[in-house]
Design an enzyme around this catalytic site. Structure first.
Site, PDB file in Angstrom:
ATOM      1  N   HIS A 181       0.821  -1.208   0.000  1.00  0.00           N
ATOM      2  CA  HIS A 181       0.000   0.000   0.000  1.00  0.00           C
ATOM      3  C   HIS A 181       0.858   1.263   0.000  1.00  0.00           C
ATOM      4  O   HIS A 181       0.437   2.288  -0.541  1.00  0.00           O
ATOM      5  CB  HIS A 181      -0.955  -0.018   1.189  1.00  0.00           C
ATOM      6  CG  HIS A 181      -2.094  -0.969   1.022  1.00  0.00           C
ATOM      7  ND1 HIS A 181      -3.414  -0.569   0.970  1.00  0.00           N
ATOM      8  CD2 HIS A 181      -2.114  -2.322   0.868  1.00  0.00           C
ATOM      9  CE1 HIS A 181      -4.196  -1.625   0.806  1.00  0.00           C
ATOM     10  NE2 HIS A 181      -3.427  -2.706   0.744  1.00  0.00           N
ATOM     11  N   GLY A 195       6.592   6.523  -4.377  1.00  0.00           N
ATOM     12  CA  GLY A 195       6.249   5.119  -4.188  1.00  0.00           C
ATOM     13  C   GLY A 195       6.616   4.608  -2.815  1.00  0.00           C
ATOM     14  O   GLY A 195       5.997   4.963  -1.807  1.00  0.00           O
ATOM     15  N   ASP A 248       8.206   5.162  -0.177  1.00  0.00           N
ATOM     16  CA  ASP A 248       8.890   6.275   0.497  1.00  0.00           C
ATOM     17  C   ASP A 248       8.427   6.498   1.928  1.00  0.00           C
ATOM     18  O   ASP A 248       8.855   7.447   2.579  1.00  0.00           O
ATOM     19  CB  ASP A 248       8.711   7.570  -0.301  1.00  0.00           C
ATOM     20  CG  ASP A 248       7.251   7.988  -0.457  1.00  0.00           C
ATOM     21  OD1 ASP A 248       6.367   7.277   0.064  1.00  0.00           O
ATOM     22  OD2 ASP A 248       6.991   9.024  -1.109  1.00  0.00           O
ATOM     23  N   ASP A 299      -6.752 -18.215   2.584  1.00  0.00           N
ATOM     24  CA  ASP A 299      -6.634 -19.644   2.284  1.00  0.00           C
ATOM     25  C   ASP A 299      -6.548 -20.406   3.601  1.00  0.00           C
ATOM     26  O   ASP A 299      -6.578 -19.805   4.678  1.00  0.00           O
ATOM     27  CB  ASP A 299      -5.464 -19.946   1.338  1.00  0.00           C
ATOM     28  CG  ASP A 299      -4.086 -19.838   1.993  1.00  0.00           C
ATOM     29  OD1 ASP A 299      -4.004 -19.558   3.208  1.00  0.00           O
ATOM     30  OD2 ASP A 299      -3.083 -20.038   1.291  1.00  0.00           O
ATOM     31  N   THR A 350      -4.090 -22.096   4.844  1.00  0.00           N
ATOM     32  CA  THR A 350      -2.751 -22.168   5.452  1.00  0.00           C
ATOM     33  C   THR A 350      -2.147 -20.768   5.569  1.00  0.00           C
ATOM     34  O   THR A 350      -1.086 -20.496   5.005  1.00  0.00           O
ATOM     35  CB  THR A 350      -1.817 -23.078   4.627  1.00  0.00           C
ATOM     36  OG1 THR A 350      -1.733 -22.565   3.283  1.00  0.00           O
ATOM     37  CG2 THR A 350      -2.334 -24.512   4.594  1.00  0.00           C
ATOM     38  N   ASP A 374       2.797 -20.601   0.848  1.00  0.00           N
ATOM     39  CA  ASP A 374       2.701 -21.744  -0.058  1.00  0.00           C
ATOM     40  C   ASP A 374       1.699 -21.433  -1.161  1.00  0.00           C
ATOM     41  O   ASP A 374       1.131 -20.342  -1.220  1.00  0.00           O
ATOM     42  CB  ASP A 374       2.318 -23.019   0.701  1.00  0.00           C
ATOM     43  CG  ASP A 374       0.958 -22.913   1.395  1.00  0.00           C
ATOM     44  OD1 ASP A 374       0.225 -21.923   1.151  1.00  0.00           O
ATOM     45  OD2 ASP A 374       0.627 -23.814   2.184  1.00  0.00           O
TER      46      ASP A 374
END
Length: 371
Positions: free
Chosen positions: A74, A92, A94, A220, A222, A227
């Site tokens: 972000h 960016g 920064d 997910d 895990t 992974d």
């Protein structure tokens, strides 16, 4: 970032390492006995010890680690050459999201990041490092705490931001695939394949603010392991919602307790990205290699790599991911190939085993303190 620019970034990094290796007199031995390319890297060992104990709860891949990784993206992606000269001072990666947190953490896509910024700020002040460098460092260390993650690179030299990033530069989960592809291309000429590489970070992530009533919903099953399971489960047919069904940016997920972002669902099924998405299934080495590459590129957005110092030697080496099946990926209990909504027309979906046992719910991840 186009491949030629990514290669230029990597070449610059490798050239810098080679130059530092050749100039032995420029190398330094820190008080802990570690040899680094420059004496300025030594201070980061102190930062490492501090954040591992006091931010990441002894080196855990938990909520604080997940949010630190999110913060890297972000902060970095909020750059737009297309907006020049209006945003000529926005660089960016920064640290602007920390320096101007009262502005940027109120932007809609940044909701919830105020907690991790609040937790990180005291370390920046205590150790006298720049916010941009600290955000990149904390993200790299956070990833190193997640088994299966690549050996992360870390470069220093980001000057403090002088103005906040404009609103509207961070992709939202309810944006279209076209919008997201256009946004990352504008930010750094990243293409649609590199967009998929970025989303590998969702392997160790959870949603705290999509559903206002439930926090810590993993993407997910895990979330504490880096992974390819995220790339499997985003291609399974959705069956329901853990919380409410009218949350903007959410679609139905295949497992109770799991959150599926609309943007992940669409990118996994878009003709431009589906085959790259599928390519990570059962392919831990590709996942690790591509994410290591894209993470470095993100943390150097808006910066001059030739003017930065390679302090990668400070970042710990991750533990290997547990090998649940020969290729790491698997179908959750009760699910098979029949549940896959395959979108890649070029190659068949990999053959996976189904974990034994009854279907289970994915456990929530406690959010950071104050969330």
């Amino acid at each position: 970032m186009a491949f030629k620019k990514l290669l230029a970034v990597l070449t610059a990094a490798l050239s810098l390492r080679a130059a530092q290796g050749a100039a032995v007199e420029k190398r330094a031995t820190c008080s802990n006995g570690k040899v680094v390319p420059a004496a300025s890297c030594c201070t980061w060992f102190n930062v490492l010890s501090d954040i591992q104990e006091n931010l990441f709860n002894g080196g855990q891949c938990g909520a604080e680690a997940h949010e630190s990784i999110r913060l890297v993206f972000h902060d970095a992606i909020a750059i737009s050459p297309a907006m020049e000269p209006q945003a000529s001072s926005v660089r960016g990666a920064d640290g602007s999201i920390m320096i101007f947190d009262e502005i940027e953490t109120n932007f809609h896509p940044n909701i919830g990041l105020d907690e991790i910024v609040r937790l990180q700020k005291p370390f920046v002040q205590k150790h006298g490092v720049t916010p941009g460098d600290f955000i990149a460092f904390a993200g790299a260390v956070a990833l190193s705490n997640c088994p299966g993650a690549p050996q992360m690179n870390f470069f220093t030299g980001r000057a403090p931001a002088t103005q906040p990033a404009p609103d509207g530069l961070v992709p939202e989960p309810f944006h279209s695939v076209d919008q997201i592809i256009d946004r990352v291309f504008d930010a750094g000429e990243f293409d649609e394949l590199e967009l998929v590489w970025m989303l590998s970070a969702h392997s160790v992530a959870a949603a705290n603010d999509i559903d206002p009533n439930i926090q810590g919903l993993p993407f997910d099953s895990t979330p504490g392991i880096f992974d390819s399971q995220f790339f499997v489960e985003t291609q399974l047919a959705g069956t329901g919602f853990t919380g409410g069904s009218n949350n903007q940016g959410e679609v139905s997920s295949p497992l109770p307790g799991e959150m599926r972002l609309q943007s992940d669902f669409l990118i996994a099924r878009d003709a431009r990205t589906a085959c790259e998405w599928q390519s990570f299934v059962n392919n831990q080495s590709k996942l690790v290699s591509d994410f290591q590459f894209i993470f470095l590129a993100l943390t150097q957005l808006g910066q001059d790599p030739d003017a930065m110092t390679d302090c990668s030697a400070v970042i710990p080496i991750s533990k290997p991911a547990p090998n649940n099946t020969p290729g790491f990926s698997f179908f959750p209990p009760g699910m098979t190939m029949d549940d896959v909504e395959q979108a890649c027309a070029e190659t068949p979906f990999p053959t996976l085993s189904t974990l034994p046992g009854p279907a289970t719910s994915v456990a929530r991840i406690p959010p950071p303190p104050g969330a």
